[in-house]
Scaffold this motif. Structure first.
Motif, PDB file in Angstrom:
ATOM      1  N   ASP A 117       0.856  -1.255  -0.150  1.00 37.15           N
ATOM      2  CA  ASP A 117      -0.246   0.036   0.133  1.00 37.15           C
ATOM      3  C   ASP A 117       0.766   1.162   0.126  1.00 37.15           C
ATOM      4  O   ASP A 117       0.612   2.358  -0.690  1.00 37.15           O
ATOM      5  N   PHE A 118       1.811   1.361   0.870  1.00 34.83           N
ATOM      6  CA  PHE A 118       2.831   2.423   0.909  1.00 34.83           C
ATOM      7  C   PHE A 118       3.285   2.611  -0.310  1.00 34.83           C
ATOM      8  O   PHE A 118       3.511   3.842  -0.858  1.00 34.83           O
ATOM      9  N   TYR A 119       4.025   1.791  -0.915  1.00 36.24           N
ATOM     10  CA  TYR A 119       4.857   1.947  -2.355  1.00 36.24           C
ATOM     11  C   TYR A 119       3.861   2.239  -3.383  1.00 36.24           C
ATOM     12  O   TYR A 119       4.176   3.025  -4.342  1.00 36.24           O
ATOM     13  N   ARG A 120       2.578   1.883  -3.342  1.00 33.74           N
ATOM     14  CA  ARG A 120       1.609   2.182  -4.291  1.00 33.74           C
ATOM     15  C   ARG A 120       1.416   3.487  -4.078  1.00 33.74           C
ATOM     16  O   ARG A 120       1.121   4.554  -5.199  1.00 33.74           O
ATOM     17  N   GLU A 121       1.131   4.154  -3.029  1.00 27.98           N
ATOM     18  CA  GLU A 121       0.787   5.667  -2.629  1.00 27.98           C
ATOM     19  C   GLU A 121       2.007   6.334  -3.476  1.00 27.98           C
ATOM     20  O   GLU A 121       1.711   7.314  -4.254  1.00 27.98           O
ATOM     21  N   ILE A 122       3.339   5.817  -3.251  1.00 25.19           N
ATOM     22  CA  ILE A 122       4.422   6.914  -3.817  1.00 25.19           C
ATOM     23  C   ILE A 122       4.310   6.604  -5.344  1.00 25.19           C
ATOM     24  O   ILE A 122       4.732   7.428  -5.914  1.00 25.19           O
ATOM     25  N   ALA A 123       3.980   5.295  -5.816  1.00 25.79           N
ATOM     26  CA  ALA A 123       4.008   5.331  -7.161  1.00 25.79           C
ATOM     27  C   ALA A 123       3.071   5.880  -7.972  1.00 25.79           C
ATOM     28  O   ALA A 123       3.489   6.414  -8.985  1.00 25.79           O
ATOM     29  N   ALA A 124       1.954   6.308  -7.221  1.00 17.40           N
ATOM     30  CA  ALA A 124       1.008   7.234  -7.844  1.00 17.40           C
ATOM     31  C   ALA A 124       1.581   8.800  -8.266  1.00 17.40           C
ATOM     32  O   ALA A 124       1.092   9.516  -9.148  1.00 17.40           O
TER      33      ALA A 124
END
Lengths: 230, 230
Positions: A117-124
């Motif tokens: 979830d955390f990496y997904r937030e950054i990926a956005a």
């Protein structure tokens, strides 16, 4: 590469450094997840469970291989990119060494979910190529069912298991946050990516707060999914 | 399947039992190799070496997955097929637990090579489909270079290492033979495949002796390849 939108973004050395950091931390996370899953496979009660765990570990390696190749494409040394994250991630694992097969399963599910979830937030916030690579690297839906099924069955068989595993889930969350803070404090380029710089808008405090809420909510959903109170 | 030449062979229940045994022992061997390689990866001195070992382990899992699927296709329970070989293979590994990173590398190379040669000899006596599956499952040339390079370099750096590792190689060979004999004594279908039955020609004593010589010679070649005396 310089013609693509990603090429434009990578012209900014701080952006490139942040992406190298990000791919490095995810790659080392996969390497480390492989180690844990291989360890869990040894504890697995049946041959079938062993094979399921080895399949998960091998999937992590598949992601790691792609991240390594992308880092090399960007002209970075993949192993140097992973190195700064070895200590905090190893520390996380040392502080959360599962004492049973079930704790290992919960950790794989809850810990990986949180990281994802955390990496997904950054990926956005990133260029399309990097975003796609990260989202693919974090895909592990196929294995969730295995964990959910095993944990729910164990709780059904013995209710006390649920209470112990709920505590364990909270400890995993706390330890993950404490190591994430340490990484944020040490890796300027990564923090700047989140918080923004003069040239590049990031998250303000309110946005960071909302992100944190989203992460906490999704953690709670995962615990519920396992039949545990968050 | 019944129309293919393999189908004809599988009409003989003893042949089918032997193939299920053979795929089962190879599959458990791969599962076990995954465990050892994952263990070796933890001991690896650099991140690059860790990644190389995890790649080898993942390759073993890829083979295991194909053998499992083939066993299921044959109507066998893959885990039941592996089960009889768990004890002898685990015992082999317990008796040959490497005490260093280099011993682990030599074991991976020499032990896997020996197993591969042996299974290849048996595969030559089987239907085409099974033979192809076995030969594909045993392919691991990509990783040999890694081991050869590391072991040769270590011997170059310290000559005493060579003597110790040569002893280690002989111990691996002896232990492998002793476990193989145990398996042959317990698994009738497999032994019948090698020795032949009324309906199906196998190897006579002279042929078995020649096979044993070939295995020993190839073991010696591998030791030489590593820079060790056999």
């Amino acid at each position: 590469m310089t013609e693509s939108p990603a090429g434009v973004a990578f012209a900014d050395p701080q952006y490139r450094a942040a992406v190298v950091d990000l791919l490095g931390v995810i790659a080392y996370g996969e390497l480390s997840a492989f180690e844990r899953l291989a360890e869990d496979a040894k504890l697995a009660p049946t041959l079938e469970d062993k094979v399921a765990l080895q399949a998960m570990a091998s999937a992590e390696f598949g992601h790691l291989a792609r991240l390594r190749d992308r880092l090399a494409e960007l002209g970075a040394d993949p192993f140097a990119a992973m190195a700064p994250f070895q200590k905090p991630i190893d520390d996380f694992h040392e502080h959360t060494a599962p004492s049973s097969w079930l704790e290992g399963l919960v950790k794989a599910y809850v810990g990986d979910g949180l990281a994802r979830d955390f990496y997904r937030e950054i990926a956005a916030m990133l260029d399309v190529e990097t975003r796609d690579l990260i989202l693919t690297s974090l895909d592990s839906t196929a294995h969730s069912e295995f964990v959910v099924e095993h944990v729910r069955r164990a709780i059904r068989d013995d209710h006390r298991v649920g209470g112990r595993l709920a505590l364990w889930g909270r400890r995993l969350m706390g330890e993950a946050l404490s190591q994430a803070q340490r990484v944020a404090a040490e890796r300027d380029a990564l923090s700047a990516l989140l918080a923004g710089t003069v040239d590049r808008p990031g998250m303000d405090l309110a946005a960071l707060g909302r992100m944190f809420n989203r992460l906490t909510e999704r953690h709670a959903e995962r615990m519920t999914e396992l039949g545990l109170s968050a």
